[in-house]
Scaffold this active site. Structure first.
Site, PDB file in Angstrom:
ATOM      1  N   ARG A 107      -9.448 -84.597  -5.603  1.00 12.53           N
ATOM      2  CA  ARG A 107     -10.508 -84.272  -4.647  1.00 12.53           C
ATOM      3  C   ARG A 107     -11.231 -83.041  -5.152  1.00 12.53           C
ATOM      4  O   ARG A 107     -10.609 -82.030  -5.464  1.00 12.53           O
ATOM      5  CB  ARG A 107      -9.971 -83.988  -3.248  1.00 12.53           C
ATOM      6  CG  ARG A 107     -11.001 -83.229  -2.403  1.00 12.53           C
ATOM      7  CD  ARG A 107     -10.661 -83.038  -0.977  1.00 12.53           C
ATOM      8  NE  ARG A 107     -10.756 -84.292  -0.261  1.00 12.53           N
ATOM      9  CZ  ARG A 107     -10.958 -84.368   1.052  1.00 12.53           C
ATOM     10  NH1 ARG A 107     -11.078 -83.278   1.779  1.00 12.53           N
ATOM     11  NH2 ARG A 107     -11.018 -85.540   1.635  1.00 12.53           N
ATOM     12  N   HIS A 123     -16.740 -91.094  -1.427  1.00  5.23           N
ATOM     13  CA  HIS A 123     -15.447 -90.926  -0.739  1.00  5.23           C
ATOM     14  C   HIS A 123     -14.867 -92.340  -0.473  1.00  5.23           C
ATOM     15  O   HIS A 123     -14.781 -92.781   0.671  1.00  5.23           O
ATOM     16  CB  HIS A 123     -15.662 -90.155   0.566  1.00  5.23           C
ATOM     17  CG  HIS A 123     -14.413 -89.618   1.190  1.00  5.23           C
ATOM     18  ND1 HIS A 123     -13.171 -89.693   0.582  1.00  5.23           N
ATOM     19  CD2 HIS A 123     -14.198 -88.999   2.394  1.00  5.23           C
ATOM     20  CE1 HIS A 123     -12.277 -89.125   1.381  1.00  5.23           C
ATOM     21  NE2 HIS A 123     -12.866 -88.716   2.480  1.00  5.23           N
ATOM     22  N   GLN A 180     -11.960 -93.345   2.065  1.00  6.07           N
ATOM     23  CA  GLN A 180     -12.360 -93.230   3.477  1.00  6.07           C
ATOM     24  C   GLN A 180     -12.962 -94.536   3.988  1.00  6.07           C
ATOM     25  O   GLN A 180     -12.686 -94.972   5.108  1.00  6.07           O
ATOM     26  CB  GLN A 180     -13.372 -92.089   3.629  1.00  6.07           C
ATOM     27  CG  GLN A 180     -13.904 -91.902   5.040  1.00  6.07           C
ATOM     28  CD  GLN A 180     -12.864 -91.372   6.012  1.00  6.07           C
ATOM     29  OE1 GLN A 180     -12.214 -90.380   5.742  1.00  6.07           O
ATOM     30  NE2 GLN A 180     -12.712 -92.027   7.159  1.00  6.07           N
ATOM     31  N   ASP A 239     -21.265 -88.200  10.283  1.00  2.60           N
ATOM     32  CA  ASP A 239     -20.462 -87.253   9.510  1.00  2.60           C
ATOM     33  C   ASP A 239     -21.058 -85.862   9.762  1.00  2.60           C
ATOM     34  O   ASP A 239     -22.137 -85.742  10.363  1.00  2.60           O
ATOM     35  CB  ASP A 239     -20.531 -87.638   8.012  1.00  2.60           C
ATOM     36  CG  ASP A 239     -19.649 -86.770   7.122  1.00  2.60           C
ATOM     37  OD1 ASP A 239     -18.776 -86.050   7.644  1.00  2.60           O
ATOM     38  OD2 ASP A 239     -19.847 -86.804   5.878  1.00  2.60           O
ATOM     39  N   CYS A 268     -15.570 -89.757   9.952  1.00  9.22           N
ATOM     40  CA  CYS A 268     -14.477 -89.549   8.989  1.00  9.22           C
ATOM     41  C   CYS A 268     -13.610 -88.353   9.359  1.00  9.22           C
ATOM     42  O   CYS A 268     -12.447 -88.277   8.949  1.00  9.22           O
ATOM     43  CB  CYS A 268     -15.036 -89.412   7.576  1.00  9.22           C
ATOM     44  SG  CYS A 268     -16.311 -88.147   7.439  1.00  9.22           S
ATOM     45  N   ARG A 314      -6.289 -93.958   7.332  1.00  7.87           N
ATOM     46  CA  ARG A 314      -6.372 -93.350   5.992  1.00  7.87           C
ATOM     47  C   ARG A 314      -5.047 -93.553   5.255  1.00  7.87           C
ATOM     48  O   ARG A 314      -5.016 -93.821   4.056  1.00  7.87           O
ATOM     49  CB  ARG A 314      -6.666 -91.844   6.081  1.00  7.87           C
ATOM     50  CG  ARG A 314      -8.006 -91.441   6.673  1.00  7.87           C
ATOM     51  CD  ARG A 314      -9.183 -91.961   5.884  1.00  7.87           C
ATOM     52  NE  ARG A 314      -9.093 -91.651   4.478  1.00  7.87           N
ATOM     53  CZ  ARG A 314      -9.274 -90.447   3.923  1.00  7.87           C
ATOM     54  NH1 ARG A 314      -9.609 -89.416   4.675  1.00  7.87           N
ATOM     55  NH2 ARG A 314      -9.161 -90.268   2.616  1.00  7.87           N
TER      56      ARG A 314
HETATM   57  N1  NVA Z   1     -19.198 -85.306   3.874  1.00 11.82           N
HETATM   58  C1  NVA Z   1     -17.990 -84.567   4.206  1.00 11.82           C
HETATM   59  C2  NVA Z   1     -16.831 -85.503   4.292  1.00 11.82           C
HETATM   60  C3  NVA Z   1     -15.528 -84.851   4.691  1.00 11.82           C
HETATM   61  C4  NVA Z   1     -14.398 -85.843   4.776  1.00 11.82           C
HETATM   62  C5  NVA Z   1     -17.752 -83.501   3.148  1.00 11.82           C
HETATM   63  O1  NVA Z   1     -17.872 -83.811   1.960  1.00 11.82           O
HETATM   64  O2  NVA Z   1     -17.460 -82.356   3.507  1.00 11.82           O
HETATM   65  N1   CP Z   2     -11.842 -87.567   6.275  1.00 10.61           N
HETATM   66  C1   CP Z   2     -11.264 -86.763   5.370  1.00 10.61           C
HETATM   67  O1   CP Z   2     -11.345 -86.975   4.170  1.00 10.61           O
HETATM   68  O2   CP Z   2     -10.576 -85.727   5.904  1.00 10.61           O
HETATM   69  P1   CP Z   2      -9.941 -84.506   5.083  1.00 10.61           P
HETATM   70  O3   CP Z   2     -11.085 -83.722   4.520  1.00 10.61           O
HETATM   71  O4   CP Z   2      -9.151 -83.746   6.104  1.00 10.61           O
HETATM   72  O5   CP Z   2      -9.081 -85.081   3.995  1.00 10.61           O
END
Ligand code: NVA
Ligand code: CP
Length: 342
Positions: free
Chosen positions: A112, A139, A142, A235, A276, A321
């Site tokens: 990540r 992602h 997700q 989101d 998400c 998830r």
């Molecule tokens: N678009 C958000 C998703 C978090 C799961 C981010 O990248 O922060």
């Molecule tokens: N939805 C999601 O990816 O959550 P986290 O950022 O907590 O992993």
């Protein structure tokens, strides 16, 4: 009776949904449902016994980290968390060298972080499956959880009228658009034009849609997007790493907040709400309170009323998830076809 599949997921990476067909995505979702059932029944499924996986995080996470950890242990594996300050990655050691070293010790690697090129770089040199746990661009794990949650409620994915509203050009907008195209959804991105996905991603989704029967719509109009919608998804307005954009995003996205008025525009009394997570739906967070002090907002992308309503399936989605990440790891590390028939 055993089902015949024309594909093989073992040994593959999971970097984006571009590399996967609709059939493969549906397979992973059905495999997740099978694992979910086994877990609820207390039936062990330690089919990756003895393997070790590395969980590499440049950005923070609750769901993704916990999902990989619990899923790995359920499958009989040992997960090792490697935070950005725990290893030399990026500071004293290149992506390539790190990939080779981790690949010599681990059976799979989750990443990540920021640049999508980093997860691609790891995949190029690791020699073991690499899974994208979120990059700035995509992602993909997700979306499997999102679609499993839709399938649980609506029974199918093809033809579902799915609205993604908000920051259309972030990792969620990009990946939902591609995923929806692959599984034949009526996928609608509703956002100000400046926040639409790139032409490259839109053109790709449209080319997939020709094959799958999906419908792709990009619109600034909430009325057009919400007409007869089955699912509305949003989101955060500002993704991790983009915090400097808060003022501009609030200005642009305030009219696109998911509230009861927006849900009613669908004309569908059973419309689902998904997110998400994490979500800014109240003042129970430090960031939420700071935004409130600066801009006066008590909720951002979704109202607390919608978030807590009977329309909201966000916590089923969060649980999913784990089941979907389990399916991705199992399918890329070992043989899983029989699990659908058990
Ligand atoms: N678009 C958000 C998703 C978090 C799961 C981010 O990248 O922060
Ligand atoms: N939805 C999601 O990816 O959550 P986290 O950022 O907590 O992993």
């Amino acid at each position: 009776m055993s089902t015949t599949f024309n594909f093989d997921l073992k040994g593959r990476h999971f970097l984006s949904l571009i590399e996967f067909s609709g059939e493969e995505i549906n397979y992973l979702i059905d495999l997740s449902a099978a694992f979910k059932q086994k877990k609820k029944q207390g039936v062990p499924h330690r089919i990756c016994e003895g393997k070790n996986i590395a969980l590499l995080f440049e950005k923070p996470s609750t769901r993704t980290r916990c999902a990989f950890t619990v899923a790995a242990i359920d499958l009989g594996m040992h997960p090792e968390y490697l935070g950005k300050n725990d290893i030399q990655f990026g500071k004293k050691e290149s992506v390539r060298d790190t990939a080779i070293v981790l690949g010599r010790m681990f059976d799979g690697i989750q990443f990540r972080g920021f640049a999508h090129e980093t997860v691609e770089g790891l995949a190029k040199d690791a020699g073991v499956p690499v899974w994208n746990g979120l990059t700035d661009l995509y992602h993909p794990t997700q979306i499997l959880a999102d679609f499993l949650t839709v399938k649980e409620q609506k029974g199918e994915l093809a033809g579902i009228k799915f609205v993604y509203v908000g920051d259309g050009r972030n990792n969620m907008g990009n990946t939902l658009l591609i995923g929806g195209a692959k599984v034949g959804m009526d996928m609608r991105i509703c956002a100000p034009k400046s926040l639409w996905p790139s032409d490259e991603i839109v053109n790709y989704a449209k080319s997939v849609a020709i094959e799958t029967g999906a419908v792709i719509t990009l619109t600034e109009s909430i009325e057009e997007a919400m007409d007869q919608a089955d699912v509305v998804y949003t989101d955060v307005w500002v993704s991790m790493g983009e915090e400097a954009a808060f003022a501009e995003r609030i200005e642009l996205l305030r009219p696109y907040q998911v509230n009861m008025d927006m849900l009613q525009k669908s004309g569908n009394p059973d419309i689902m709400f998904l997110h998400c997570l994490p979500a800014f739906h109240d003042l129970e967070t430090e960031v939420g309170r700071a935004i409130h002090e600066q801009y006066g907002l008590i909720e951002m992308e979704v109202t607390d009323e919608v978030f807590r309503s009977r329309h909201s399936f966000v916590f089923d989605e969060a649980e999913n998830r784990m089941h979907t990440i389990k399916a991705v790891m199992a399918a890329t590390l070992t043989e899983t076809r029989e699990w659908l028939d058990r």
